[in-house]
Design an enzyme around this catalytic site. Structure first.
Site, PDB file in Angstrom:
ATOM      1  N   LYS A 116       0.997  -1.242   0.025  1.00  0.00           N
ATOM      2  CA  LYS A 116      -0.055   0.106   0.050  1.00  0.00           C
ATOM      3  C   LYS A 116       0.862   1.318   0.021  1.00  0.00           C
ATOM      4  CE  LYS A 116      -4.289  -1.654   2.297  1.00  0.00           C
ATOM      5  NZ  LYS A 116      -3.938  -3.218   2.390  1.00  0.00           N
ATOM      6  N   GLU A 200      -3.265   6.754   8.146  1.00  0.00           N
ATOM      7  CA  GLU A 200      -3.887   7.731   7.374  1.00  0.00           C
ATOM      8  C   GLU A 200      -5.127   8.523   8.005  1.00  0.00           C
ATOM      9  OE1 GLU A 200      -3.788   5.895   2.705  1.00  0.00           O
ATOM     10  OE2 GLU A 200      -5.600   5.684   3.921  1.00  0.00           O
ATOM     11  N   HIS A 235     -14.371  -3.356   8.608  1.00  0.00           N
ATOM     12  CA  HIS A 235     -13.717  -2.986   7.537  1.00  0.00           C
ATOM     13  C   HIS A 235     -13.984  -4.221   6.522  1.00  0.00           C
ATOM     14  CE1 HIS A 235     -12.329   0.242   9.715  1.00  0.00           C
ATOM     15  NE2 HIS A 235     -11.713  -0.528  10.827  1.00  0.00           N
ATOM     16  N   ARG A 292      -5.939  -8.588  -8.538  1.00  0.00           N
ATOM     17  CA  ARG A 292      -6.505  -9.808  -8.583  1.00  0.00           C
ATOM     18  C   ARG A 292      -8.069  -9.721  -8.971  1.00  0.00           C
ATOM     19  NH1 ARG A 292      -9.449  -9.858  -4.011  1.00  0.00           N
ATOM     20  NH2 ARG A 292      -8.578  -8.900  -2.246  1.00  0.00           N
TER      21      ARG A 292
END
Length: 663
Positions: A116, A200, A235, A292
């Site tokens: 990420k 973040e 999440h 993917r």
């Protein structure tokens, strides 16, 4: 085109790939663990190879064994599905070195987007907007906390190599940061073998919107529009739909072109998903790229009419993309619901057990575009184990518009009957009917915002459930009768009427006593307290009854396992346990002071020791199950009397973990 491929996965995605390959005349090879020898995906393929023990680290994550299976069977290509080795750079490279096609992007693209942090740096250079945060390599806890303090709370800690909500924590204040970071790193290391994280700013009321992209080896790129995946718990996605409600053509093109630019920047080939976090006003920020096929790909297939697995196979074989951008169109609206083995009322704890009943809508097609579609990797009678993901199946519906799709989804969920373990089926119906979802007022906090109508809700009314239980009993009695008069179960009496006492426990554990009366004219009456109504039962087929109780009428499906009766109706469902007071005498009062494992899993942390005083709500231990961590808290103030397991031990569901005594 390939003649034979190996599917390096299990469950519904392996069955899905096998179905498309069969339609294209491609032979398939399955791999399986000790836990999967009789699994549906093994039967769906032409050949199967055993690769190890149930735990993924000892089977599905062993790249060398998968490659050996491909060589031994003569497979020309490997389809990785999603999860396991699907985003493993080393596996993609090993396939290429072995001369076996990897049905996915090149290793270099996986490497570029697999982290990420690295992906965000790449997108920043490309001018794609990013959420404020720290995406660098430094991982000292003090440094990361300083970055969080600089960004401003709340923040998200996210596993750099993560996905599916694993290795992610929302931190509301600096006091919570250290513990959340440690937990996040443990979960990331267990799930991905890498504990690197990024930090973040948490966007308020965000929407999760992703773009399906495709590239071929000839330089062609397209985007197949967007999916809204905002409805999430822990999440992880619960419902996905396409197209995203409220999306303008201009914003769709802007996001689509940004996603294609991201794919082009890394020389991407195959199916990929570029995920964005979006503000309510439409502004969007790059979040990550999944290199993917996604679990929710069927909704894109439903609105475009294209088989994305077929696209994967053709592109991996060197063929051009089957369509150009200007040829792609959106038709109607599609929604996918993930049917999971979990208990929403217990913070979505994963559930295990046998699928004693698994009935899906009669009109549902399997693994193909249709108004109602079911993608399942299990069958009735299969076991849901603690080793793999908790998803049982995906239910996908299509409609001319969103309103029709919503109506079809609710009807299809009502026709989905699962018995034997906790599932989220009833919860999904409540989400679909909620004001926010029905009105397309979407963000990732929808479930929390609608908590009042989503949790603690009654299912089918008790009278309807009792009528269903009585209908099943009467049906069983009728089936047992023969020409022998002594076999008659009608309960005829010369004086008075026969009454059968029905003592039951409802889903909340509350006890009720009802009476089933056998009247002289062959009819019946059901009594619950002062409620006394005539009961009429008409069998409709195996396990199904048309039931009238007084002025109310239901069409019920009733399934029995031992003393448990599961009753389903279009209005809802309920479970009743028939109580035999003699058989269960003396069972109460033996569990005081015990703390048991809420699900099968591994004990990964113990925070207490014998003799230690604890307060209600204090974390005592942490278990890991189905790749997620679950904290176990003290139910009341007390003192730890005895700890019965050590860190690293595997626990069965219900195993006594420790004992508490009063302070």
């Amino acid at each position: 085109m390939f003649k034979k491929i190996l599917i390096a996965n299990r469950g519904e995605i392996a069955c899905r790939v096998a179905a498309t390959a069969r339609r294209l005349g491609i032979r398939t090879v399955a791999v399986y663990s000790d836990a999967d020898a009789q699994a549906k995906h093994v039967r769906a393929c032409d050949e199967a190879v055993h690769i190890g023990a149930p735990a993924p680290r000892e089977s599905y994550l062993l790249a060398q064994r998968v490659l050996e299976a491909a060589r031994a069977t003569g497979a020309e290509a490997v389809h990785p599905g999603y999860g396991f080795l699907s985003e493993n750079e080393g596996f993609a490279r090993a396939c290429a070195e072995a001369g076996i096609a990897f049905i996915g992007p090149p290793a270099s693209a996986i490497a570029a987007m697999g982290s990420k942090a690295a992906a965000k740096a790449l997108m920043e250079k490309a001018g794609v907007p990013l959420v404020p945060g720290y995406h660098g390599d430094r991982q000292e806890p003090d440094f990361l906390k300083a970055q969080a303090d600089r960004i401003g709370y709340p923040v998200l800690i996210k596993a750099s190599a993560g996905g599916g909500g694993k290795g992610m924590r929302l931190v509301a204040s600096g006091e919570e940061f250290e513990a959340a970071l440690a937990s996040c790193k443990r979960e990331a290391a267990a799930s991905f073998g890498d504990d690197h994280v990024l930090v973040e700013r948490y966007v308020t009321r965000p929407r999760h919107i992703e773009i399906q992209v495709f590239g071929d080896s000839l330089g062609g790129y397209v985007y197949l529009f967007e999916r809204d995946c905002s409805v999430q718990r822990r999440h992880q996605k619960v419902l996905e739909e396409a197209p995203a409600p409220g999306m303008t053509p201009e914003r769709r093109a802007e996001m689509g072109e940004a996603a294609v630019a991201a794919a082009r920047a890394v020389g991407y080939v195959g199916a990929g998903t570029v995920e964005f976090i979006a503000e309510q006003d439409g502004r969007f920020y790059f979040m990550e790229m999944n290199t993917r096929l996604q679990v929710e790909h069927p909704v894109t297939e439903a609105i475009t009419g294209h088989d994305l697995v077929e696209w994967q196979l053709r592109v991996a074989a060197g063929q051009p993309l089957p369509a150009r951008q200007e040829q792609l169109r959106i038709h109607g609206h599609a929604i996918e619901a993930r049917l999971c083995a979990e208990n929403p009322e217990a913070q979505f704890l994963p559930a295990t057990g046998r699928l004693r009943v698994f009935r899906t809508p009669a009109a549902a097609a399997e693994f193909q575009v249709a108004p109602v579609r079911i993608d399942a990797g299990v069958r009735e009678g299969d076991e849901i184990s603690p080793y793999y993901d908790s998803m049982i199946a995906k239910l996908i519906v299509w409609g001319e518009d969103r309103a029709q799709a919503l109506a079809r989804l609710d009807a299809a969920l009502a026709e989905t009957h699962i018995v034997g373990l906790h599932t989220n089926t009833a919860f999904l119906r409540r989400v679909v009917a909620s004001r926010s979802f029905a009105g397309a007022d979407l963000d990732t906090a929808l479930i929390e915002r609608e908590r009042a109508v989503l949790f603690g809700q009654a299912g089918l009314p008790l009278q309807a459930a009792l009528a269903g239980l009585a209908a099943r009993l009467l049906g069983e009695e009728a089936g047992a009768e023969t020409a022998d008069p002594w076999s008659r179960r009608g309960g005829w009496r010369l004086h008075g009427v026969a009454r059968r006492r029905l003592e039951v426990l409802d889903g909340s554990g509350q006890r009720h006593v009802a009476g089933l009366h056998y009247l002289h004219d062959g009819s019946h009456r059901l009594e619950l307290g002062e409620d006394r109504r005539a009961l009429l039962v008409r069998p409709l087929g195996p396990d199904r009854y048309d039931v009238t109780l007084g002025d109310e009428r239901w069409q019920l499906a009733v399934y029995r396992h031992g003393e448990t009766y599961a009753v389903f109706a279009p209005q809802g469902s309920a479970s009743l346990q028939w109580v035999d007071p003699i058989a269960h005498a003396g069972e109460a009062g033996h569990d005081a002071g015990r703390l048991t494992a809420p699900m099968p899993g591994k004990l990964i942390a113990l925070h207490v020791a014998p003799g230690q005083a604890v307060t209600k709500g204090q974390p005592l231990a942490v278990m890991e199950a189905m790749k997620m961590e679950h904290a176990i808290a003290a139910p009341a103030d007390g003192v730890v009397d005895e700890v019965l397991y050590r860190v690293g031990d595997q626990l069965a569901e219900g195993a006594e973990l420790l004992r508490l005594k009063a302070a």
